[in-house]
Write an enzyme that holds these catalytic residues in place. Structure first.
Site, mmCIF file in Angstrom:
data_model
loop_
_atom_site.group_PDB
_atom_site.id
_atom_site.type_symbol
_atom_site.label_atom_id
_atom_site.label_comp_id
_atom_site.label_asym_id
_atom_site.label_seq_id
_atom_site.Cartn_x
_atom_site.Cartn_y
_atom_site.Cartn_z
ATOM 1 N N HIS A 179 -5.292 0.986 5.025
ATOM 2 C CA HIS A 179 -6.422 0.529 4.221
ATOM 3 C C HIS A 179 -6.567 1.475 3.040
ATOM 4 C CE1 HIS A 179 -10.311 -1.382 3.311
ATOM 5 N NE2 HIS A 179 -10.673 -0.157 2.936
ATOM 6 N N CYS A 180 -6.522 0.929 1.836
ATOM 7 C CA CYS A 180 -6.578 1.737 0.613
ATOM 8 C C CYS A 180 -7.987 1.667 0.036
ATOM 9 C CB CYS A 180 -5.561 1.230 -0.416
ATOM 10 S SG CYS A 180 -5.537 2.216 -1.934
ATOM 11 N N GLY A 181 -8.665 2.811 0.029
ATOM 12 C CA GLY A 181 -10.010 2.850 -0.527
ATOM 13 C C GLY A 181 -10.046 2.599 -2.016
#
Length: 390
Positions: free
Chosen positions: A189-191
């Site tokens: 998951h890429c913030g």
């Protein structure tokens, strides 16, 4: 001169903070000041802040801070997306404001005014495409499609059901706790994207990293040519040697040239350092993810394989130790044998040397086929769709 030293210290501090924050956990920095500074920036400072809030304002204030942390870190939110747009917008504005007046110059043509704008627009488009594209959400309507696309290897993936979504969990998928959904071929998951990186948008993410590396490298080179052009047009080297009597050698001229650059073009120098550092970080991230793509592995699977290989290695070591112990006991109880040569015993391999823990990745089909799978995801291919209908 004092102002120049302030700029130098500011640049060094910026590099230290950026490298420590983003790369402090890399093995190369293990046991160094960079690792400790990374811990302070990511964990220590926040922990001291919570203690300070608790001591001064009480538990309610601390709970309020924790609720803000939950929203910012554990729930989808656009904070980092806004920060990215602010960084790229402010950086481009500073470059245009400080350096476009020198274009065209001695080494640069006017085309770079438009090329730089085009490069930034493409970067933003790739960012938006990665942020708002479907990463490959697994639902009850398409779960059979993903089950046929990604078979179980019965090593790190076995047939099971997602405890949250209550649907069969395809191999290589993972339920994202932030987005609250199952994602096919889940990477992470890429913030910054406020989105998961999965089967359908890994290609956009890789393109984003590569393009932004090239963009930062391009900006560094252009600013360097701007400064070099001004150095040439203003005849700084000639003035230093002809009028100030400086010896015409690199070691003699370098301190004077650096002093002149820091006093006259400090904005360009700081921007060059910033872009160069970011480009180095980006090429590291791009190289890592490219390696994952070439071996058809995800970031999530990297940890799974490490755990599996560690378990398998310990199992082999235990078996080898048991076999060695049995051999020793049998040797004691058996009849006396002629003494073995000391040299032969010295060079004899230990049973532990035969420990073998290999990674059997059935999803790795060779570099070209792996890249083809990234560009053209399996779940969208006709063969998979046909098997779904059948």
């Amino acid at each position: 001169m004092d102002v120049q030293w302030v700029l130098v210290c500011h640049g060094c501090l910026t590099v230290l903070v950026v490298v420590s924050f983003l790369c402090g956990q890399w093995p190369i920095f293990q046991g160094t000041f960079i690792e400790r500074f990374h811990y302070f920036l990511t964990v220590g400072a926040y922990d001291y802040f919570l203690r300070f809030v608790m001591y001064v304002c009480g538990s309610r204030a601390r709970d309020a801070v924790l609720s803000v942390e939950y929203f910012c870190c554990d729930r989808p939110n656009p904070i980092l997306q806004i920060i990215y747009l602010a960084i790229i917008g402010v950086t481009y504005y500073l470059v245009a404001q400080s350096s476009f007046k020198y274009i065209p110059g001695h080494y640069l043509s006017e085309v770079h005014r438009f090329a730089s704008f085009f490069a930034v627009v493409v970067g933003v488009l790739l960012f938006l495409l990665t942020s708002f594209s479907d990463p490959g959400t697994v639902k009850s309507e398409n779960v059979t499609q993903y089950l046929s696309a990604y078979p179980y290897d019965n090593i790190i993936y076995k047939e099971k059901e997602c405890s949250t979504c209550k649907i069969p969990k395809p191999a290589r998928s993972k339920h994202c706790g932030v987005c609250d959904r199952c994602v096919a071929r889940f990477d992470h998951h890429c913030g910054w994207m406020n989105n998961c990186i999965g089967e359908k948008n890994t290609r956009y993410f890789i393109a984003f990293l590569l393009w932004h590396f090239l963009l930062c490298l391009y900006g560094t080179v252009v600013l360097g040519l701007v400064v070099a052009g001004q150095l040439k047009e203003l005849k700084v080297i000639y003035i230093l040697t002809a009028y100030y009597g400086v010896e015409n050698s690199f070691f003699s001229l370098a301190p004077h040239v650096v002093q002149w650059l820091l006093s006259s073009y400090n904005t360009q120098i700081l921007l060059m350092v910033f872009l160069a550092v970011i480009s180095l970080l980006l090429v590291g991230f791009f190289g890592y993810h490219l390696h994952l793509c070439l071996t058809n592995t995800t970031t999530n699977e990297t940890f799974k394989w490490q755990d599996y290989l560690s378990w398998k290695r310990r199992l082999h070591e235990a078996k080898a130790s048991t076999a060695a112990l049995k051999a020793s006991i049998n040797g004691i109880t058996a009849e006396q044998k002629p003494p073995q040569s000391k040299w032969r015993a010295f060079f004899r391999r230990s049973p532990l040397d035969d420990v073998d823990a290999t990674k059997d990745n059935i999803f790795d089909k060779g570099y070209l086929r792996n890249l083809h799978e990234i560009v053209f995801p399996l779940s969208s291919r006709r063969s998979v769709l046909r098997s779904k209908v059948d």
